[in-house]
Design an enzyme around this catalytic site. Structure first.
Site, PDB file in Angstrom:
ATOM      1  N   TYR A 160      37.562  -4.223 -19.343  1.00 13.09           N
ATOM      2  CA  TYR A 160      36.263  -3.522 -19.322  1.00 13.09           C
ATOM      3  C   TYR A 160      36.402  -2.121 -18.715  1.00 13.09           C
ATOM      4  CZ  TYR A 160      31.214  -3.084 -18.189  1.00 13.09           C
ATOM      5  OH  TYR A 160      29.905  -2.678 -18.065  1.00 13.09           O
ATOM      6  N   LYS A 164      35.726   1.469 -20.551  1.00 10.05           N
ATOM      7  CA  LYS A 164      34.709   2.390 -20.035  1.00 10.05           C
ATOM      8  C   LYS A 164      35.339   3.711 -19.580  1.00 10.05           C
ATOM      9  CE  LYS A 164      31.040  -0.309 -20.524  1.00 10.05           C
ATOM     10  NZ  LYS A 164      29.995   0.009 -21.516  1.00 10.05           N
TER      11      LYS A 164
HETATM   12  P1  NAP Z   1      23.339  -7.388 -21.830  1.00  8.36           P
HETATM   13  O1  NAP Z   1      22.063  -7.704 -21.124  1.00  8.36           O
HETATM   14  O2  NAP Z   1      24.438  -8.387 -21.840  1.00  8.36           O
HETATM   15  O3  NAP Z   1      22.991  -6.956 -23.351  1.00  8.36           O
HETATM   16  C1  NAP Z   1      24.016  -6.580 -24.215  1.00  8.36           C
HETATM   17  C2  NAP Z   1      23.420  -6.095 -25.522  1.00  8.36           C
HETATM   18  O4  NAP Z   1      24.511  -5.756 -26.409  1.00  8.36           O
HETATM   19  C3  NAP Z   1      22.584  -7.135 -26.222  1.00  8.36           C
HETATM   20  O5  NAP Z   1      21.527  -6.510 -26.907  1.00  8.36           O
HETATM   21  C4  NAP Z   1      23.572  -7.756 -27.216  1.00  8.36           C
HETATM   22  O6  NAP Z   1      22.867  -8.317 -28.303  1.00  8.36           O
HETATM   23  C5  NAP Z   1      24.387  -6.520 -27.604  1.00  8.36           C
HETATM   24  N1  NAP Z   1      25.708  -6.829 -28.107  1.00  8.36           N
HETATM   25  C6  NAP Z   1      26.703  -7.524 -27.497  1.00  8.36           C
HETATM   26  N2  NAP Z   1      27.768  -7.628 -28.292  1.00  8.36           N
HETATM   27  C7  NAP Z   1      27.440  -6.990 -29.446  1.00  8.36           C
HETATM   28  C8  NAP Z   1      28.122  -6.785 -30.680  1.00  8.36           C
HETATM   29  N3  NAP Z   1      29.357  -7.248 -30.917  1.00  8.36           N
HETATM   30  N4  NAP Z   1      27.481  -6.097 -31.664  1.00  8.36           N
HETATM   31  C9  NAP Z   1      26.220  -5.631 -31.468  1.00  8.36           C
HETATM   32  N5  NAP Z   1      25.541  -5.794 -30.330  1.00  8.36           N
HETATM   33  C10 NAP Z   1      26.141  -6.485 -29.326  1.00  8.36           C
HETATM   34  O7  NAP Z   1      23.997  -6.060 -21.255  1.00  8.36           O
HETATM   35  P2  NAP Z   1      23.390  -4.916 -20.291  1.00  8.36           P
HETATM   36  O8  NAP Z   1      23.589  -5.346 -18.900  1.00  8.36           O
HETATM   37  O9  NAP Z   1      22.061  -4.498 -20.744  1.00  8.36           O
HETATM   38  O10 NAP Z   1      24.463  -3.755 -20.549  1.00  8.36           O
HETATM   39  C11 NAP Z   1      24.251  -2.740 -21.503  1.00  8.36           C
HETATM   40  C12 NAP Z   1      25.358  -1.704 -21.363  1.00  8.36           C
HETATM   41  O11 NAP Z   1      25.364  -1.197 -20.026  1.00  8.36           O
HETATM   42  C13 NAP Z   1      26.753  -2.252 -21.624  1.00  8.36           C
HETATM   43  O12 NAP Z   1      27.532  -1.280 -22.295  1.00  8.36           O
HETATM   44  C14 NAP Z   1      27.294  -2.490 -20.224  1.00  8.36           C
HETATM   45  O13 NAP Z   1      28.696  -2.435 -20.207  1.00  8.36           O
HETATM   46  C15 NAP Z   1      26.666  -1.340 -19.482  1.00  8.36           C
HETATM   47  N6  NAP Z   1      26.569  -1.574 -18.028  1.00  8.36           N
HETATM   48  C16 NAP Z   1      25.777  -2.571 -17.529  1.00  8.36           C
HETATM   49  C17 NAP Z   1      25.720  -2.743 -16.161  1.00  8.36           C
HETATM   50  C18 NAP Z   1      24.861  -3.803 -15.525  1.00  8.36           C
HETATM   51  O14 NAP Z   1      24.879  -3.911 -14.283  1.00  8.36           O
HETATM   52  N7  NAP Z   1      24.091  -4.562 -16.261  1.00  8.36           N
HETATM   53  C19 NAP Z   1      26.466  -1.919 -15.312  1.00  8.36           C
HETATM   54  C20 NAP Z   1      27.253  -0.928 -15.857  1.00  8.36           C
HETATM   55  C21 NAP Z   1      27.298  -0.760 -17.227  1.00  8.36           C
HETATM   56  P3  NAP Z   1      23.469  -9.529 -29.207  1.00  8.36           P
HETATM   57  O15 NAP Z   1      24.062 -10.518 -28.260  1.00  8.36           O
HETATM   58  O16 NAP Z   1      22.295 -10.038 -29.978  1.00  8.36           O
HETATM   59  O17 NAP Z   1      24.476  -8.889 -30.107  1.00  8.36           O
END
Ligand code: NAP
Length: 252
Positions: A160, A164
Site C-alpha cells: 500500500y 501511494k
Molecule cells: P473504503 O471505505 O474501503 O471504500 C473504498 C471504495 O473503493 C469503495 O467505494 C469501493 O467500492 C471502491 N473500490 C474498491 N476496489 C475497487 C475496484 N477494484 N474497482 C472500483 N472500485 C473499487 O475506503 P476509504 O477509506 O473511503 O478510502 C478511499 C481512499 O482513501 C483510498 O484510496 C484509500 O487508500 C485512501 N485513504 C483512506 C484512509 C482512511 O483512513 N480511510 C487514509 C488514507 C488514505 P466497491 O467495493 O463497490 O468496488
C-alpha cells in the site's frame, strides 16, 4: 470540443472512483453540491445507487457507471465513454483503493500485485485516457488520493505504501507534462479517516494512533472532500504538483 456529435453538457464533468462509500462518496456528494455533473464509479452498482439517491435528493447531477478498476481495459473504456457521452471531461478523482495488510516477511506476490494494480496501475491507465479529452477542453483537474502511509511508510503496508508513494512521483510528472495545457495534478493524502477501511482496525490500534494526532480525533470523509473540492475548482489553476496532507497534524 466535440466534433459532429450530440450537445456538450454545460456543467463540468467529474469522475470519482470508489464513490459508493467512505471518502469517495463524500467527495462525489461535495462535487455535485458544487455544481459538477459527477460520474460515480465502483464495482458495486447497489452501493453506487445509494450515493446517486443522496445526490439527486438534494438536486445534484450524477450518473452511475460501475467499473472494476483492476480491469484496465474497462478503465480505459470508462474514461473514453464518459468523454464521448458528455463531450468533455474536466475532473478526475482517483479515490478507489484497497488494502491487503501483512508484514513484508509474509506478503505474497498476489497481495503485492492486487494492491499495486488497483491503487497505482489503474490510476496510470485512467490518467493516460483522461488527459486527451482534458487537453481538448484546455482544462483539467486530476486529484489522486494518496495516504500518509505513502509518505512515512507504515508497518504491514509495504504494498500500500509503495503504491501511494508511487502516486506522488506519478502525479508530479503529470503536472510537469500537462501544466501548459491547463491541466493540474495533485495528491490529497489523508491521515486516519473514519471509514470502513479503518473500522476494521482494533480499538487498541486506534487509541495508539490518537496519541499521535494533534487534533485528538479521526478525520471525517467530508474533510477530505473539502480539500478535493478546492484542488479541483476553477480557481485552483496555480496549484499543481502538490501533495496536500489532511491528517490532523499527524505527520508534521
Ligand atoms: P473504503 O471505505 O474501503 O471504500 C473504498 C471504495 O473503493 C469503495 O467505494 C469501493 O467500492 C471502491 N473500490 C474498491 N476496489 C475497487 C475496484 N477494484 N474497482 C472500483 N472500485 C473499487 O475506503 P476509504 O477509506 O473511503 O478510502 C478511499 C481512499 O482513501 C483510498 O484510496 C484509500 O487508500 C485512501 N485513504 C483512506 C484512509 C482512511 O483512513 N480511510 C487514509 C488514507 C488514505 P466497491 O467495493 O463497490 O468496488
Amino acid at each position: 470540443m466535440r466534433r459532429g456529435r450530440s450537445r456538450v453538457i454545460e456543467k463540468r464533468v467529474a469522475i470519482v472512483t470508489g464513490a459508493s462509500r467512505g471518502i469517495g462518496r463524500a467527495i462525489a456528494e461535495r462535487l455535485a453540491k458544487d455544481g459538477r455533473h459527477v460520474v460515480l464509479v465502483a464495482r458495486s452498482a447497489d452501493g453506487l445507487a445509494a450515493t446517486e439517491t443522496a445526490i439527486k435528493a438534494v438536486g445534484g447531477s450524477c450518473e452511475v457507471r460501475p467499473c472494476d478498476m483492476a480491469d484496465f481495459t474497462a478503465v480505459q473504456a470508462l474514461i473514453e465513454g464518459v468523454a464521448e457521452t458528455h463531450g468533455r471531461l474536466d475532473i478526475l478523482v482517483n479515490n478507489a483503493g484497497i488494502t491487503r495488510d501483512t508484514l513484508l516477511l509474509r506478503m505474497t506476490d498476489e497481495q503485492w500485485d492486487e494492491v499495486l494494480n488497483v491503487n497505482l496501475r489503474s490510476i496510470f491507465v485512467a490518467c493516460r485516457a483522461a488527459i486527451r479529452p482534458m487537453m481538448r477542453g484546455k482544462f483539467g483537474r486530476i486529484v489522486n488520493i494518496g495516504s500518509v502511509s505513502g509518505l512515512s511508510g507504515n508497518s504491514g503496508q509495504a504494498n500500500y505504501a509503495a503504491a501511494k508513494a508511487g502516486l506522488v512521483g506519478f502525479t508530479k510528472t503529470i503536472a510537469k507534462e500537462m501544466g501548459a495545457k491547463g491541466i493540474t495534478a495533485n495528491v490529497v493524502a489523508p491521515g486516519f479517516i473514519e471509514t470502513d477501511m479503518t473500522h476494521v482496525l482494533g480499538d487498541a490500534v486506534k487509541t495508539a494512533f490518537l496519541q499521535n494526532i494533534p487534533v485528538r480525533r479521526l478525520g471525517k470523509p467530508e474533510e477530505i472532500a473539502a480539500a478535493v473540492a478546492y484542488v479541483s475548482s476553477d480557481e485552483a489553476g496555480f496549484l499543481t504538483s502538490q501533495t496536500i496532507v489532511v491528517d490532523g497534524g499527524m505527520t508534521s
